[in-house]
Design an enzyme around this catalytic site. Structure first.
Site, short mmCIF file in Angstrom:
data_model
loop_
_atom_site.label_atom_id
_atom_site.label_comp_id
_atom_site.label_asym_id
_atom_site.label_seq_id
_atom_site.Cartn_x
_atom_site.Cartn_y
_atom_site.Cartn_z
N ASP A 1 15.31 67.63 1.01
CA ASP A 1 16.43 66.99 0.32
C ASP A 1 17.36 66.39 1.37
O ASP A 1 17.33 66.78 2.54
CB ASP A 1 17.21 67.99 -0.54
CG ASP A 1 18.37 67.33 -1.30
OD1 ASP A 1 18.16 66.24 -1.86
OD2 ASP A 1 19.49 67.88 -1.30
N SER A 2 18.22 65.47 0.93
CA SER A 2 19.21 64.89 1.83
C SER A 2 20.19 65.95 2.32
O SER A 2 20.83 65.77 3.35
CB SER A 2 19.97 63.76 1.13
OG SER A 2 20.71 64.31 0.06
N TYR B 1 22.56 60.32 0.52
CA TYR B 1 21.66 59.17 0.46
C TYR B 1 22.01 58.24 -0.71
O TYR B 1 21.54 57.11 -0.77
CB TYR B 1 20.22 59.64 0.23
CG TYR B 1 19.47 60.20 1.43
CD1 TYR B 1 20.13 60.52 2.62
CD2 TYR B 1 18.10 60.41 1.36
CE1 TYR B 1 19.41 61.03 3.71
CE2 TYR B 1 17.38 60.91 2.43
CZ TYR B 1 18.04 61.23 3.61
OH TYR B 1 17.32 61.73 4.65
N GLY B 2 22.79 58.78 -1.67
CA GLY B 2 22.98 58.15 -2.98
C GLY B 2 23.38 56.69 -2.98
O GLY B 2 22.97 55.93 -3.85
N GLU C 1 28.64 68.76 -1.08
CA GLU C 1 28.37 68.86 0.37
C GLU C 1 29.61 69.33 1.13
O GLU C 1 29.49 69.93 2.18
CB GLU C 1 27.90 67.51 0.91
CG GLU C 1 26.50 67.12 0.49
CD GLU C 1 25.38 67.93 1.17
OE1 GLU C 1 25.49 68.24 2.37
OE2 GLU C 1 24.38 68.24 0.48
N CYS D 1 14.68 65.70 -4.22
CA CYS D 1 15.80 64.75 -4.17
C CYS D 1 15.42 63.57 -5.04
O CYS D 1 14.38 62.94 -4.82
CB CYS D 1 15.99 64.30 -2.72
SG CYS D 1 17.21 62.99 -2.51
N ASN D 2 16.24 63.29 -6.05
CA ASN D 2 15.94 62.19 -6.96
C ASN D 2 16.05 60.84 -6.28
O ASN D 2 15.27 59.92 -6.55
CB ASN D 2 16.89 62.22 -8.15
CG ASN D 2 16.61 63.39 -9.06
OD1 ASN D 2 15.86 63.27 -10.01
ND2 ASN D 2 17.17 64.56 -8.75
N THR D 3 17.05 60.72 -5.39
CA THR D 3 17.26 59.43 -4.73
C THR D 3 16.03 59.09 -3.89
O THR D 3 15.52 57.97 -3.92
CB THR D 3 18.53 59.49 -3.86
OG1 THR D 3 19.58 60.06 -4.65
CG2 THR D 3 18.94 58.13 -3.37
N CYS E 1 20.06 64.64 -10.34
CA CYS E 1 20.35 64.79 -8.91
C CYS E 1 20.33 66.29 -8.63
O CYS E 1 20.96 67.06 -9.36
CB CYS E 1 21.70 64.20 -8.55
SG CYS E 1 22.21 64.56 -6.86
N THR E 2 19.61 66.68 -7.60
CA THR E 2 19.41 68.12 -7.38
C THR E 2 20.67 68.83 -6.90
O THR E 2 20.71 70.06 -6.88
CB THR E 2 18.26 68.34 -6.38
OG1 THR E 2 18.53 67.62 -5.17
CG2 THR E 2 16.95 67.84 -6.97
N HIS E 3 21.69 68.07 -6.53
CA HIS E 3 22.97 68.69 -6.17
C HIS E 3 23.75 69.15 -7.41
O HIS E 3 24.60 70.03 -7.32
CB HIS E 3 23.86 67.70 -5.42
CG HIS E 3 23.52 67.52 -3.97
ND1 HIS E 3 22.38 66.91 -3.55
CD2 HIS E 3 24.20 67.88 -2.85
CE1 HIS E 3 22.36 66.88 -2.21
NE2 HIS E 3 23.47 67.46 -1.78
N1 DGL Z 1 20.15 65.62 -4.08
C1 DGL Z 1 19.83 64.26 -4.03
C2 DGL Z 1 19.37 63.68 -5.34
O1 DGL Z 1 18.78 64.39 -6.09
C3 DGL Z 1 20.53 63.38 -3.09
C4 DGL Z 1 21.91 63.03 -3.28
C5 DGL Z 1 22.48 62.22 -2.17
O2 DGL Z 1 22.14 62.45 -1.00
O3 DGL Z 1 23.29 61.33 -2.49
O4 DGL Z 1 19.55 62.55 -5.64
#
Ligand code: DGL
Length: 285
Positions: free
Chosen positions: A22-23, A54-55, A170, A85-87, A204-206
């Site tokens: 993940d990011s 990364y978003g 974060e 990570c979805n992104t 988004c996994t966050h």
């Molecule tokens: N957790 C990530 C996702 O699922 C990344 C979010 C990010 O880095 O902006 O998209």
């Protein structure tokens, strides 16, 4: 971004752990569900905390960062990597599968989190109106819309980007009062687009790390879908259907954590998210 550094002849052939990428910290929400369902496997978690989020990054940058991380995990012995990570799943998965895997080693695999989430949404929504809350990159990529419509063309999909949510997580602000304003704002915007939504995917996994606040501001009766359970179930199914990959995944019930940021910083936050102490090592991609 030096592609000449990649030497796929150095990739270890011996079986190895499953890689989870993940990011930042978000993939920990996926890792803990995967480990809950498949505790016997070895895992390596890699968070690119130094370059998160990364978003809002471009397609090229997300692809390049993700490609570097996947190659690193392969060179650490993984044969199977989950983009938690979805992104990265939206912007890099397909290109890595098509362009990089055949060059590196066609027998290794990279899987994402969007397809397993979408596969089950058709069974959950009754109104056939769903909402996606995700990063700007994931929303702009239309990946959810396209995947949902491949499987369930009758479902109406509305999306809302939540650019403040990953930075809140974060930076350790997820539990603080100031976060409420931003949590509520994006939910209200989503339901202004379509009040008939009865199911919301946290794409988004966050976001599960903000779940208490998200549920507080969700309209009553709406189902909030987190991804960990579905991704874990889909991985279990994948390994059962691919015994040739299963034999290349070692089973010693271990988990090692790596971060591109300072290890102390990662350990402090990750221990809160996982509610247990851990150690981590800093690496460069
Ligand atoms: N957790 C990530 C996702 O699922 C990344 C979010 C990010 O880095 O902006 O998209």
């Amino acid at each position: 971004m030096n592609r000449t550094l990649e030497d796929s002849t150095r990739l270890p052939a011996a079986p190895g752990p499953v890689g989870i990428f993940d990011s930042g910290y978000g993939g920990l929400t996926i890792l803990s569900k995967i480990r809950g369902l498949l505790p016997e496997y070895d895992y390596i978690y890699l968070g690119d905390n130094a370059r998160t989020p990364y978003g809002a990054r471009s397609f090229e940058v997300v692809y390049e960062f993700t490609r570097q991380a996947v190659f690193k995990l392969f060179s650490m012995g993984c044969h199977l990597v989950i983009l938690a990570c979805n992104t990265a799943s939206a912007k890099a998965l397909r290109t890595i599968q098509m362009n990089d895997l055949p060059r590196w080693d066609a027998r290794r695999r990279v899987l994402g989190v969007i397809r397993p989430t979408v596969e089950c949404v058709g069974r959950i929504t009754h109104t056939r109106h769903i909402g996606i809350l995700a990063t700007a990159g994931t929303i702009k990529s239309d990946s959810y819309l396209l995947e949902v419509h491949k499987l369930f063309p009758d479902i109406k999909v509305s999306g809302e980007a939540c650019p403040m949510w990953v930075p809140l997580v974060e930076n350790g602000e997820a539990g603080n009062d100031g976060a409420d304003y931003f949590v509520r704002q994006y939910i209200d915007r989503l339901f202004a687009k379509d009040p008939q939504i009865d199911t919301v995917i946290l794409g988004c996994t966050h976001y599960p790390l903000l779940l208490t606040k998200i549920c507080r501001y969700m309209p009553q009766g709406v189902t909030v879908m987190t991804q960990g359970e579905w991704v874990a179930a889909s991985l279990k199914d994948y390994l059962a259907r691919h015994p040739e990959m299963d034999t290349r995944c070692t089973k010693g019930a271990s988990c090692h954590y790596y971060t591109t940021e300072a290890s102390e910083k990662f350990v402090e936050s990750a221990s809160i998210f996982l509610s247990r102490p851990l150690s981590a090592q800093r690496i460069e991609l």
